[in-house]
Design a protein around this motif. Structure first.
Motif, PDB file in Angstrom:
ATOM      1  N   VAL A   4       0.862  -1.170   0.000  1.00 18.74           N
ATOM      2  CA  VAL A   4       0.000   0.000   0.000  1.00 18.74           C
ATOM      3  C   VAL A   4       0.899   1.219   0.000  1.00 18.74           C
ATOM      4  O   VAL A   4       1.751   1.367   0.878  1.00 18.74           O
ATOM      5  N   GLU A   5       0.719   2.046  -1.001  1.00 27.62           N
ATOM      6  CA  GLU A   5       1.473   3.288  -1.093  1.00 27.62           C
ATOM      7  C   GLU A   5       0.548   4.433  -0.728  1.00 27.62           C
ATOM      8  O   GLU A   5      -0.589   4.482  -1.203  1.00 27.62           O
ATOM      9  N   ALA A   6       1.024   5.330   0.113  1.00 24.23           N
ATOM     10  CA  ALA A   6       0.175   6.424   0.574  1.00 24.23           C
ATOM     11  C   ALA A   6       0.879   7.762   0.416  1.00 24.23           C
ATOM     12  O   ALA A   6       2.088   7.870   0.614  1.00 24.23           O
ATOM     13  N   ILE A   7       0.086   8.748   0.065  1.00 27.38           N
ATOM     14  CA  ILE A   7       0.514  10.146   0.100  1.00 27.38           C
ATOM     15  C   ILE A   7      -0.349  10.807   1.162  1.00 27.38           C
ATOM     16  O   ILE A   7      -1.577  10.652   1.160  1.00 27.38           O
ATOM     17  N   ILE A   8       0.298  11.515   2.078  1.00 24.73           N
ATOM     18  CA  ILE A   8      -0.388  12.074   3.229  1.00 24.73           C
ATOM     19  C   ILE A   8      -0.219  13.582   3.240  1.00 24.73           C
ATOM     20  O   ILE A   8       0.907  14.081   3.206  1.00 24.73           O
ATOM     21  N   ASP A   9      -1.346  14.294   3.281  1.00 23.76           N
ATOM     22  CA  ASP A   9      -1.306  15.735   3.488  1.00 23.76           C
ATOM     23  C   ASP A   9      -1.174  15.937   4.991  1.00 23.76           C
ATOM     24  O   ASP A   9      -2.159  15.903   5.724  1.00 23.76           O
ATOM     25  N   ARG A  10       0.055  16.122   5.440  1.00 18.38           N
ATOM     26  CA  ARG A  10       0.330  16.178   6.879  1.00 18.38           C
ATOM     27  C   ARG A  10      -0.238  17.416   7.549  1.00 18.38           C
ATOM     28  O   ARG A  10      -0.316  17.478   8.766  1.00 18.38           O
ATOM     29  N   SER A  11      -0.690  18.399   6.767  1.00 14.72           N
ATOM     30  CA  SER A  11      -1.350  19.551   7.369  1.00 14.72           C
ATOM     31  C   SER A  11      -2.771  19.192   7.808  1.00 14.72           C
ATOM     32  O   SER A  11      -3.382  19.914   8.595  1.00 14.72           O
ATOM     33  N   LEU A  12      -3.291  18.071   7.308  1.00 15.64           N
ATOM     34  CA  LEU A  12      -4.666  17.665   7.606  1.00 15.64           C
ATOM     35  C   LEU A  12      -4.778  16.383   8.428  1.00 15.64           C
ATOM     36  O   LEU A  12      -5.834  16.099   8.982  1.00 15.64           O
TER      37      LEU A  12
ATOM     38  N   PHE B 168       0.626 -10.561  -6.567  1.00 17.18           N
ATOM     39  CA  PHE B 168       1.014  -9.492  -5.656  1.00 17.18           C
ATOM     40  C   PHE B 168       0.118  -8.303  -5.969  1.00 17.18           C
ATOM     41  O   PHE B 168      -0.014  -7.913  -7.131  1.00 17.18           O
ATOM     42  N   TYR B 169      -0.514  -7.752  -4.960  1.00 20.90           N
ATOM     43  CA  TYR B 169      -1.481  -6.679  -5.137  1.00 20.90           C
ATOM     44  C   TYR B 169      -0.923  -5.363  -4.599  1.00 20.90           C
ATOM     45  O   TYR B 169      -0.239  -5.340  -3.586  1.00 20.90           O
ATOM     46  N   THR B 170      -1.261  -4.292  -5.283  1.00 18.06           N
ATOM     47  CA  THR B 170      -0.906  -2.961  -4.796  1.00 18.06           C
ATOM     48  C   THR B 170      -2.149  -2.084  -4.832  1.00 18.06           C
ATOM     49  O   THR B 170      -3.063  -2.302  -5.634  1.00 18.06           O
ATOM     50  N   LEU B 171      -2.184  -1.119  -3.947  1.00 18.53           N
ATOM     51  CA  LEU B 171      -3.210  -0.092  -3.985  1.00 18.53           C
ATOM     52  C   LEU B 171      -2.605   1.184  -3.441  1.00 18.53           C
ATOM     53  O   LEU B 171      -1.590   1.149  -2.737  1.00 18.53           O
ATOM     54  N   SER B 172      -3.219   2.292  -3.812  1.00 22.23           N
ATOM     55  CA  SER B 172      -2.705   3.571  -3.337  1.00 22.23           C
ATOM     56  C   SER B 172      -3.778   4.292  -2.539  1.00 22.23           C
ATOM     57  O   SER B 172      -4.977   4.127  -2.791  1.00 22.23           O
ATOM     58  N   ILE B 173      -3.312   5.055  -1.563  1.00 25.91           N
ATOM     59  CA  ILE B 173      -4.197   5.840  -0.706  1.00 25.91           C
ATOM     60  C   ILE B 173      -3.702   7.281  -0.721  1.00 25.91           C
ATOM     61  O   ILE B 173      -2.497   7.531  -0.630  1.00 25.91           O
TER      62      ILE B 173
END
Length: 170
Positions: free
Chosen positions: A18-26, A58-63
């Motif tokens: 699981v790959e994630a991008i996080i808006d750390r201001s929120l 092998f499975y991937t998903l993004s968040i």
């Protein structure tokens, strides 16, 4: 906002990542960390209860841990709904030559999730896990377009949440 290592998270397991991008201001770091801790068991329960997973793949998903501003824009563009929602799922089931399958994208809205959790007297963490389960079920082809399909999906969510020791949210 420029994307740096501070904004990117990658959780890898035996059969999926699981790959994630996080808006750390929120999003609070502790909420993301706790989500990550529960991620493996949550995905294992989803795949077990849906009988989806086969070990040769092998499975991937993004968040994308985002907020209302981005969610409203995406909701308007892809669903023609000009208002916030808690989560959007974009299925994209593909397979490449290495048996890696991309399930799709999940986008969360921090403000909507926090508001709903508060209104419903739930922890934000448990509400986030529930919405993640809901969104992954969408990625796997489940929907709630008819009463029967909605009941099937809801019962599956309740069973997975129970297996994770999270109360029935309905």
């Amino acid at each position: 906002m420029s994307l740096t290592e501070d904004y990117h998270k990658n959780w890898k397991y035996d059969y999926y990542s699981v790959e994630a991008i996080i808006d750390r201001s929120l999003w609070e770091d502790s909420l993301i960390e706790n989500f990550g801790i529960k991620l493996n068991s949550t995905l294992n329960e989803i795949f077990k209860e849906t009988k989806f997973m086969a070990s040769q793949n092998f499975y991937t998903l993004s968040i994308f841990f985002s907020g209302e501003k981005k969610i409203i824009k995406l909701n308007k563009t892809y669903r023609n709904v000009n208002k916030p929602t808690n989560v959007l799922s974009f299925p994209h089931f593909t397979k490449n030559s290495t048996n890696e399958k991309f399930l799709g994208n999940v986008i969360f809205s921090s403000e909507t999730i926090a508001y709903e959790a508060n209104q419903e007297n739930k922890s934000i963490e448990n509400h986030l896990i529930h919405l993640f389960i809901h969104s992954v079920l969408h990625l796997l082809g489940y929907d709630h377009e008819t009463n029967d399909k909605a009941l099937t999906m809801e019962n599956l969510e309740i069973k997975i949440l129970k297996n994770l020791n999270i109360d029935n949210p309905y």
